[in-house]
Design an enzyme around this catalytic site. Structure first.
Site, PDB file in Angstrom:
ATOM      1  N   THR A 185     -98.041  81.414 117.398  1.00 55.53           N
ATOM      2  CA  THR A 185     -98.703  82.711 117.224  1.00 55.53           C
ATOM      3  C   THR A 185     -99.388  83.041 118.548  1.00 55.53           C
ATOM      4  O   THR A 185     -99.809  82.135 119.267  1.00 55.53           O
ATOM      5  CB  THR A 185     -99.779  82.670 116.125  1.00 55.53           C
ATOM      6  OG1 THR A 185    -100.752  81.713 116.516  1.00 55.53           O
ATOM      7  CG2 THR A 185     -99.200  82.276 114.787  1.00 55.53           C
ATOM      8  N   GLU A 330     -96.292  83.341 110.897  1.00 55.46           N
ATOM      9  CA  GLU A 330     -96.486  82.324 109.864  1.00 55.46           C
ATOM     10  C   GLU A 330     -95.574  82.522 108.661  1.00 55.46           C
ATOM     11  O   GLU A 330     -95.617  81.767 107.706  1.00 55.46           O
ATOM     12  CB  GLU A 330     -97.949  82.342 109.376  1.00 55.46           C
ATOM     13  CG  GLU A 330     -98.952  81.756 110.356  1.00 55.46           C
ATOM     14  CD  GLU A 330     -99.478  82.775 111.361  1.00 55.46           C
ATOM     15  OE1 GLU A 330     -98.818  83.808 111.607  1.00 55.46           O
ATOM     16  OE2 GLU A 330    -100.574  82.528 111.909  1.00 55.46           O
ATOM     17  N   LYS A 439    -117.072  98.515 110.629  1.00 59.47           N
ATOM     18  CA  LYS A 439    -118.055  98.437 109.548  1.00 59.47           C
ATOM     19  C   LYS A 439    -119.168  99.442 109.818  1.00 59.47           C
ATOM     20  O   LYS A 439    -120.025  99.222 110.662  1.00 59.47           O
ATOM     21  CB  LYS A 439    -118.586  97.014 109.423  1.00 59.47           C
ATOM     22  CG  LYS A 439    -117.456  96.098 108.961  1.00 59.47           C
ATOM     23  CD  LYS A 439    -117.860  94.665 108.753  1.00 59.47           C
ATOM     24  CE  LYS A 439    -116.669  93.904 108.216  1.00 59.47           C
ATOM     25  NZ  LYS A 439    -116.448  92.610 108.848  1.00 59.47           N
ATOM     26  N   TRP A 444    -116.287 100.119 105.025  1.00 54.70           N
ATOM     27  CA  TRP A 444    -115.240  99.824 105.994  1.00 54.70           C
ATOM     28  C   TRP A 444    -114.427 101.065 106.332  1.00 54.70           C
ATOM     29  O   TRP A 444    -114.062 101.838 105.451  1.00 54.70           O
ATOM     30  CB  TRP A 444    -114.288  98.771 105.428  1.00 54.70           C
ATOM     31  CG  TRP A 444    -114.868  97.395 105.399  1.00 54.70           C
ATOM     32  CD1 TRP A 444    -116.151  97.046 105.706  1.00 54.70           C
ATOM     33  CD2 TRP A 444    -114.193  96.206 105.024  1.00 54.70           C
ATOM     34  NE1 TRP A 444    -116.320  95.693 105.553  1.00 54.70           N
ATOM     35  CE2 TRP A 444    -115.129  95.148 105.132  1.00 54.70           C
ATOM     36  CE3 TRP A 444    -112.895  95.903 104.625  1.00 54.70           C
ATOM     37  CZ2 TRP A 444    -114.802  93.821 104.846  1.00 54.70           C
ATOM     38  CZ3 TRP A 444    -112.584  94.583 104.337  1.00 54.70           C
ATOM     39  CH2 TRP A 444    -113.517  93.557 104.450  1.00 54.70           C
TER      40      TRP A 444
HETATM   41  P1  ADP Z   1     -98.920  87.806 116.973  1.00 50.31           P
HETATM   42  O1  ADP Z   1     -98.453  86.542 117.593  1.00 50.31           O
HETATM   43  O2  ADP Z   1     -98.954  88.996 117.856  1.00 50.31           O
HETATM   44  O3  ADP Z   1    -100.117  87.634 116.071  1.00 50.31           O
HETATM   45  P2  ADP Z   1     -97.342  88.259 114.657  1.00 50.31           P
HETATM   46  O4  ADP Z   1     -96.051  88.969 114.617  1.00 50.31           O
HETATM   47  O5  ADP Z   1     -97.437  86.976 113.970  1.00 50.31           O
HETATM   48  O6  ADP Z   1     -97.654  88.126 116.129  1.00 50.31           O
HETATM   49  O7  ADP Z   1     -98.461  89.223 114.147  1.00 50.31           O
HETATM   50  C1  ADP Z   1     -98.643  89.429 112.778  1.00 50.31           C
HETATM   51  C2  ADP Z   1     -99.639  90.519 112.563  1.00 50.31           C
HETATM   52  O8  ADP Z   1     -99.137  91.764 113.021  1.00 50.31           O
HETATM   53  C3  ADP Z   1     -99.943  90.765 111.114  1.00 50.31           C
HETATM   54  O9  ADP Z   1    -100.882  89.855 110.631  1.00 50.31           O
HETATM   55  C4  ADP Z   1    -100.473  92.197 111.151  1.00 50.31           C
HETATM   56  O10 ADP Z   1    -101.813  92.246 111.558  1.00 50.31           O
HETATM   57  C5  ADP Z   1     -99.648  92.819 112.232  1.00 50.31           C
HETATM   58  N1  ADP Z   1     -98.537  93.584 111.649  1.00 50.31           N
HETATM   59  C6  ADP Z   1     -97.251  93.217 111.544  1.00 50.31           C
HETATM   60  N2  ADP Z   1     -96.515  94.188 110.990  1.00 50.31           N
HETATM   61  C7  ADP Z   1     -97.358  95.209 110.713  1.00 50.31           C
HETATM   62  C8  ADP Z   1     -97.218  96.502 110.125  1.00 50.31           C
HETATM   63  N3  ADP Z   1     -96.052  96.981 109.729  1.00 50.31           N
HETATM   64  N4  ADP Z   1     -98.327  97.262 110.007  1.00 50.31           N
HETATM   65  C9  ADP Z   1     -99.525  96.821 110.414  1.00 50.31           C
HETATM   66  N5  ADP Z   1     -99.715  95.624 110.983  1.00 50.31           N
HETATM   67  C10 ADP Z   1     -98.654  94.827 111.133  1.00 50.31           C
END
Ligand code: ADP
Length: 546
Positions: A185, A330, A439, A444
């Site tokens: 990640t 994940e 916040k 929120w």
């Molecule tokens: P990074 O390594 O950048 O964290 P990830 O692809 O694992 O890469 O990131 C996942 C996160 O990306 C999610 O937890 C969410 O916050 C965001 N995310 C993914 N797809 C969407 C979506 N369609 N809309 C909003 N947020 C998204």
């Protein structure tokens, strides 16, 4: 009593075997790093993947060893995944957009033994190699004719390296729960953490992904993953495309609007996938040049929230259906996909686009819940937000080497770090990352909602909203805007556009125009950098009040 059906472990190499047998002549077209388009087939890719496995074995790579790739989407990168997994080793995709120190960290943490890399990344790796003691050999994904002089340890061109074996190799028999791949990640907080996909999770996830309400992928499709293989398991397209027998188009290193458009049209692509920023560049290229899309029917958009205006534009101006998806490293990575259920049959245009802008419902293999800060489950009413938790066959249960400790709640759910609502029909909508939510006075405000609304303004190219300290409310939203090329606008024009479309107290307290918004290695708006950039910012109303 046990069932009496055969035990047929769900292994990645079964996917390429199936594709080679059933769809052997289906093409894989790639824009090579060297320049020209390259064409091969699933049958040939399997044959070469067998050579990769055999050659890796000769190299001393064994069951469970990690083998890194630092590469664009091409046929060679595709073959390495199957060669690595077919030997029982573990592919580790390295994201070249990470900071060099993060790249060194994850390679050392994963203890990668060999690295496949594109020509593009030779200078970077030459600099990093003194810090990477575990890598014994660098295999450059090219042929002898294009191989430059390099100081990389035991460097060889890939084509020469695999030609040292004949491909007479049998895939190694494995338990389906064996590790197949790894992806770290990006670690917006703390060190990157390694997610380890199993053969079983890759295969199950791909079966889920090809289904009609997900990618809707069939043997009649040509799919182009613009999303790089190194981003969140490449959204599993390395497995789902051959599983469906779909023709595969790989864009190599060129992800700009002109190059993407050229392949979409030139190779008659029907389905594509990528993050919103990629589509922003494509749409602006098409708009500026009056271009249309003649074969594309579906685009999968995820990685960050897809603005409603983008969905409208794809559908109404270009006749392309948008599948908005949410997922994370994940999770293999798809967690939800928006398919409009029959419950909305009677909905009007506005409601339908509202629904399509949601991230959608969980497909089979994923369970979801939203909870409050005490872990209590919240209702699915489409209004109440809570922490989004997931459980399932393709969800991580721990990080590599136990980083981060126990990551599941008592019922086995993983906290996604996202805040979401779920409506009575099961459609989930991300309101924010928990650390980005604003916040204000104990309530929120969703930064994503405000960003989506702001980019609906015809002059706005990109928008980001962050919470800025406020003496009375704790935090109030600040809207940061990049205008489209050659446009000018006033703050009041932008705020006026937003008023009436959201609760009055959600309207940002100020607008700042910038030339560029910072992005992370996976194309998301980098809120941490923005917050840093605006840490001394004061709202004009606060400054005036002294
Ligand atoms: P990074 O390594 O950048 O964290 P990830 O692809 O694992 O890469 O990131 C996942 C996160 O990306 C999610 O937890 C969410 O916050 C965001 N995310 C993914 N797809 C969407 C979506 N369609 N809309 C909003 N947020 C998204």
């Amino acid at each position: 009593m046990l069932g009496l059906m055969q035990d047929w472990p769900l292994l990645c190499h079964r996917v390429i075997d199936h594709a080679a047998i059933q769809h052997g002549r289906r093409e894989i077209v790639s824009r090579s790093v060297e320049g020209p388009l390259h064409r091969t087939t699933y049958a040939e890719a399997r044959q070469r993947a067998l050579k990769v496995a055999q050659r890796l074995e000769r190299e001393g790579i064994r069951l469970g060893d990690r083998v890194a790739t630092l590469a664009w989407n091409t046929w060679r990168h595709f073959e390495t995944w199957y060669g690595i997994t077919g030997l029982g080793a573990v592919y580790h995709t390295v994201n070249p957009r990470l900071f060099p120190e993060q790249i060194a960290y994850i390679i050392n943490h994963a203890e990668d033994r060999l690295l496949f890399l594109d020509l593009t990344f030779i200078p970077l790796m030459e600099k990093l190699q003194p810090q990477l003691p575990t890598i014994r050999r660098y295999v450059v994904l090219t042929d002898a004719a294009h191989m430059p002089e390099t100081s990389l340890r035991n460097a060889v061109p890939y084509e020469d390296w695999i030609s040292e074996v004949d491909g007479d190799f049998r895939w190694v028999p494995l338990d389906e729960n064996a590790a197949a791949g790894m992806c770290y990640t990006s670690g917006t907080t703390g060190n990157p953490k390694g997610v380890v996909y199993s053969h079983r999770s890759n295969v199950l996830h791909s079966m889920m992904a090809v289904a009609p309400d997900a990618f809707d992928l069939s043997v009649r499709d040509t799919i182009m993953p613009v999303v790089p293989f190194f981003h969140a398991n490449g959204w599993s397209i390395v497995f789902s495309a051959p599983m469906a027998g779909a023709r595969l188009v790989l864009p190599g290193p060129k992800l700009d609007g002109v190059s993407v458009y050229e392949l979409l049209e030139g190779e008659r692509v029907t389905m594509t996938a990528g993050v919103p920023t990629v589509w922003l560049t494509l749409l602006s290229h098409m708009e500026a040049n009056g271009l249309k899309l003649s074969t594309l029917r579906r685009v999968l958009i995820g990685g960050s929230a897809c603005p409603r205006a983008m969905i409208e534009k794809f559908e109404e101006q270009y006749g392309v259906q948008v599948a908005h998806a949410w997922g994370m490293t994940e999770m293999n990575p798809i967690g939800s996909i928006c398919a409009v259920k029959p419950d909305y049959a009677a909905a009007d245009r506005e409601t339908l686009f509202d629904v399509k802008a949601k991230q959608g419902s969980a497909p089979f293999t994923v369970e979801m819940k939203i909870v409050d800060d005490d872990g209590k489950e919240l209702p699915w009413d489409g209004k109440t937000f809570g922490r989004l938790m997931v459980r399932g066959a393709c969800v991580a249960r721990a990080y590599f080497k136990g980083e981060g400790g126990d990551i599941l709640d008592k019922d086995g759910f993983f906290d996604t770090g996202d805040v979401a609502t779920i409506d009575p029909y099961g459609a989930m909508q991300i309101t924010d990352r928990s650390k980005d939510v604003i916040k204000s006075g104990g309530e929120w405000i969703s930064s994503i909602d405000l960003e989506n609304l702001a980019v609906g303004h015809p002059k706005v190219a990109e928008a980001a909203v962050i919470g800025v300290k406020h003496p009375k409310w704790g935090e109030r939203p600040l809207l940061v805007v990049v205008l489209k090329k050659d446009q000018s606008a006033t703050k009041d024009e932008i705020l006026g556009f937003m008023q009436g479309k959201i609760a009055k107290w959600w309207v940002p307290d100020d607008v700042v125009f910038v030339d560029e918004i910072p992005h992370t290695a996976t194309g998301k708006i980098q809120k941490t950098t923005l917050r840093e950039q605006f840490k001394n910012y004061t709202f004009p109303s606060v400054a005036a009040a002294g």
